[in-house]
Design a protein around this motif. Sequence first.
Motif, mmCIF file in Angstrom:
data_model
loop_
_atom_site.group_PDB
_atom_site.id
_atom_site.type_symbol
_atom_site.label_atom_id
_atom_site.label_comp_id
_atom_site.label_asym_id
_atom_site.label_seq_id
_atom_site.Cartn_x
_atom_site.Cartn_y
_atom_site.Cartn_z
ATOM 1 N N ARG A 1 1.438 -21.965 -3.865
ATOM 2 C CA ARG A 1 0.071 -21.548 -3.518
ATOM 3 C C ARG A 1 0.008 -20.043 -3.292
ATOM 4 O O ARG A 1 -0.919 -19.363 -3.742
ATOM 5 N N ALA A 2 1.006 -19.513 -2.592
ATOM 6 C CA ALA A 2 1.039 -18.065 -2.342
ATOM 7 C C ALA A 2 1.174 -17.296 -3.650
ATOM 8 O O ALA A 2 0.536 -16.242 -3.832
ATOM 9 N N LEU A 3 2.011 -17.784 -4.569
ATOM 10 C CA LEU A 3 2.206 -17.080 -5.833
ATOM 11 C C LEU A 3 0.920 -17.077 -6.657
ATOM 12 O O LEU A 3 0.533 -16.052 -7.235
ATOM 13 N N TYR A 4 0.242 -18.201 -6.726
ATOM 14 C CA TYR A 4 -1.028 -18.284 -7.461
ATOM 15 C C TYR A 4 -2.020 -17.250 -6.913
ATOM 16 O O TYR A 4 -2.654 -16.515 -7.666
ATOM 17 N N ARG A 5 -2.129 -17.185 -5.600
ATOM 18 C CA ARG A 5 -3.083 -16.252 -4.986
ATOM 19 C C ARG A 5 -2.662 -14.804 -5.213
ATOM 20 O O ARG A 5 -3.511 -13.923 -5.427
ATOM 21 N N SER A 6 -1.352 -14.544 -5.169
ATOM 22 C CA SER A 6 -0.870 -13.186 -5.422
ATOM 23 C C SER A 6 -1.250 -12.719 -6.813
ATOM 24 O O SER A 6 -1.734 -11.593 -7.006
ATOM 25 N N VAL A 7 -1.011 -13.582 -7.792
ATOM 26 C CA VAL A 7 -1.291 -13.203 -9.176
ATOM 27 C C VAL A 7 -2.780 -12.987 -9.381
ATOM 28 O O VAL A 7 -3.211 -11.975 -9.948
ATOM 29 N N ARG A 8 -3.575 -13.915 -8.912
ATOM 30 C CA ARG A 8 -5.017 -13.833 -9.153
ATOM 31 C C ARG A 8 -5.654 -12.630 -8.438
ATOM 32 O O ARG A 8 -6.535 -11.980 -8.984
ATOM 33 N N GLY B 1 0.781 -1.226 0.000
ATOM 34 C CA GLY B 1 0.000 0.000 0.000
ATOM 35 C C GLY B 1 0.816 1.281 0.000
ATOM 36 O O GLY B 1 0.265 2.371 -0.209
ATOM 37 N N ASP B 2 2.127 1.188 0.241
ATOM 38 C CA ASP B 2 2.970 2.381 0.165
ATOM 39 C C ASP B 2 2.960 2.947 -1.257
ATOM 40 O O ASP B 2 2.707 2.222 -2.233
ATOM 41 N N ARG B 3 3.263 4.241 -1.362
ATOM 42 C CA ARG B 3 3.373 4.875 -2.673
ATOM 43 C C ARG B 3 4.743 5.528 -2.804
ATOM 44 O O ARG B 3 5.144 6.300 -1.944
ATOM 45 N N VAL B 4 5.428 5.200 -3.873
ATOM 46 C CA VAL B 4 6.725 5.795 -4.182
ATOM 47 C C VAL B 4 6.480 6.917 -5.175
ATOM 48 O O VAL B 4 6.041 6.670 -6.302
ATOM 49 N N ARG B 5 6.745 8.133 -4.774
ATOM 50 C CA ARG B 5 6.424 9.294 -5.592
ATOM 51 C C ARG B 5 7.667 9.833 -6.296
ATOM 52 O O ARG B 5 8.756 9.877 -5.721
ATOM 53 N N PHE B 6 7.477 10.251 -7.541
ATOM 54 C CA PHE B 6 8.515 10.949 -8.301
ATOM 55 C C PHE B 6 7.800 12.027 -9.112
ATOM 56 O O PHE B 6 7.042 11.745 -10.015
ATOM 57 N N GLY B 7 8.037 13.294 -8.704
ATOM 58 C CA GLY B 7 7.285 14.378 -9.302
ATOM 59 C C GLY B 7 5.801 14.218 -9.013
ATOM 60 O O GLY B 7 5.397 13.918 -7.887
ATOM 61 N N LYS B 8 4.988 14.373 -10.048
ATOM 62 C CA LYS B 8 3.540 14.222 -9.899
ATOM 63 C C LYS B 8 3.073 12.783 -10.098
ATOM 64 O O LYS B 8 1.877 12.513 -10.003
ATOM 65 N N ARG B 9 4.000 11.875 -10.367
ATOM 66 C CA ARG B 9 3.642 10.479 -10.605
ATOM 67 C C ARG B 9 3.990 9.635 -9.380
ATOM 68 O O ARG B 9 4.760 10.055 -8.507
ATOM 69 N N SER B 10 3.433 8.432 -9.339
ATOM 70 C CA SER B 10 3.727 7.550 -8.212
ATOM 71 C C SER B 10 3.525 6.101 -8.618
ATOM 72 O O SER B 10 2.828 5.785 -9.600
ATOM 73 N N LEU B 11 4.146 5.220 -7.848
ATOM 74 C CA LEU B 11 3.974 3.772 -7.987
ATOM 75 C C LEU B 11 3.388 3.234 -6.697
ATOM 76 O O LEU B 11 3.885 3.519 -5.608
ATOM 77 N N GLU B 12 2.324 2.447 -6.835
ATOM 78 C CA GLU B 12 1.730 1.778 -5.682
ATOM 79 C C GLU B 12 2.461 0.463 -5.428
ATOM 80 O O GLU B 12 2.758 -0.290 -6.361
ATOM 81 N N VAL B 13 2.773 0.198 -4.170
ATOM 82 C CA VAL B 13 3.441 -1.045 -3.785
ATOM 83 C C VAL B 13 2.385 -2.103 -3.492
ATOM 84 O O VAL B 13 1.519 -1.908 -2.635
ATOM 85 N N ARG B 14 2.443 -3.216 -4.227
ATOM 86 C CA ARG B 14 1.549 -4.339 -3.965
ATOM 87 C C ARG B 14 2.391 -5.553 -3.575
ATOM 88 O O ARG B 14 3.242 -6.006 -4.348
ATOM 89 N N SER B 15 2.151 -6.064 -2.404
ATOM 90 C CA SER B 15 2.853 -7.263 -1.953
ATOM 91 C C SER B 15 2.324 -8.467 -2.737
ATOM 92 O O SER B 15 1.123 -8.733 -2.745
ATOM 93 N N THR B 16 3.256 -9.160 -3.422
ATOM 94 C CA THR B 16 2.864 -10.328 -4.230
ATOM 95 C C THR B 16 3.819 -11.496 -3.951
ATOM 96 O O THR B 16 4.584 -11.906 -4.816
ATOM 97 N N PRO B 17 3.814 -12.037 -2.734
ATOM 98 C CA PRO B 17 4.744 -13.109 -2.381
ATOM 99 C C PRO B 17 4.440 -14.405 -3.115
ATOM 100 O O PRO B 17 3.345 -14.594 -3.644
ATOM 101 N N GLY B 18 5.428 -15.281 -3.110
ATOM 102 C CA GLY B 18 5.268 -16.592 -3.737
ATOM 103 C C GLY B 18 6.560 -17.049 -4.386
ATOM 104 O O GLY B 18 7.026 -18.159 -4.153
ATOM 105 N N HIS B 19 7.141 -16.187 -5.217
ATOM 106 C CA HIS B 19 8.480 -16.492 -5.744
ATOM 107 C C HIS B 19 9.484 -16.364 -4.609
ATOM 108 O O HIS B 19 10.346 -17.219 -4.422
ATOM 109 N N THR B 20 9.400 -15.268 -3.868
ATOM 110 C CA THR B 20 10.090 -15.091 -2.580
ATOM 111 C C THR B 20 9.096 -14.422 -1.634
ATOM 112 O O THR B 20 8.058 -13.905 -2.060
ATOM 113 N N ASN B 21 9.437 -14.389 -0.352
ATOM 114 C CA ASN B 21 8.555 -13.729 0.613
ATOM 115 C C ASN B 21 8.425 -12.233 0.342
ATOM 116 O O ASN B 21 7.391 -11.628 0.615
#
Length: 357
Positions: free
Chosen positions: A151-158, A96-116
């Motif tokens: 299992r975690a990776l499948y759920r993250s993607v979906r 849920g964190d947001r990485v901001r650069f200027g007026k733009r930003s990237l939302e952080v989505r936790s998607t574990p499964g490949h690694t924690n």
Amino acid sequence: MLVFRQLFDPTSSTYTYLLGDRASAEAVLIDPVFEQVRRDAALIAELGLRLLWTLETHVHADHVTGAWLLKNRLGSQIAVSAAAGVTGADWLLQDGDRVRFGKRSLEVRSTPGHTNGCITYVLDDETMAFTGDCVLIRGSGRTDFQQGDARALYRSVRSRIFSLPETCLLYPAHDYRGLTVTSVAEEKQHNPRLGGEAGEADYVGYMKNLDLPHPKKIDEAVPANLRCGQPGNEASSALDPDWAPLRFTFGGVWEVEPHWLEENLGAVRVLDVREPEEFSGPLGHIRGAVLVPLGELAQRAKELPKDKPIVAVCRAGSRSAHATAILQKAGFTDVANLPGGMLRWRGEGRGVEGGAL
């Protein structure tokens, strides 16, 4: 306006992504590679950007991150998942964190499964997402080591990626076939592991039977990446040459400024790669320069001593840039180009032999 560049490391088949806000000139870099730091820094400089953050999608097992080197060169800060277990990061990211650069930003989505600590970064307007090794183009990251959990990776993607708009473009951390981008709609329909009607049990069974070889660089990469790429006892392959105040261009050429060359002519060998009539023509030539036309250089490179660094020069700087590549291929390590060539040299009023007044 969004500045976007997709960069590639052929050794590890890793994609690095540069995103910038043109109005503020602020930028972020996703998944930088240690050996490509010179390239990335050159591009950032040439585009007139200021790097705020390097972002990791996860702790990589196939290459060492360039985050620490970029922090030391450009003053950027390092962001990585709090679940990754790293030391040396400036920001331990949470879902849920947001990485901001200027007026733009990237939302952080936790998607574990490949690694924690796997993260997907979603652009503010949901037109682009950077999936790391979670979703690959018609594939997914492996789950058989480094806290992998199918299992975690499948759920993250979906739940976290396939829930994005179907038009959202997906950019993976790797591709081994030369593919560059996909979309949510494509992967939902065509991904043989995760798309269509594939259920969780189907995916788990698929991943259990991949039988993939161990990553070649895992024993080097993982420990280094757990300290954000800070070198330990291993030699740094990204150290810059120190025989002159050189600049590395995005085109892969080392350059030296005319004022330094004029003040240090005795410490280097000037190689003029123009044709003979140009060497003795109106522009003249730099004092002490050795003439070897570009078309002859590959065959005659062995004639040149290696006791001094070589600065290549031509009329405008393009032929001499190519000459540096020829010299490097011939085993010369300390070589640089004179940008702007003799046109710039004469234009700045620097000394020449011959030529028209």
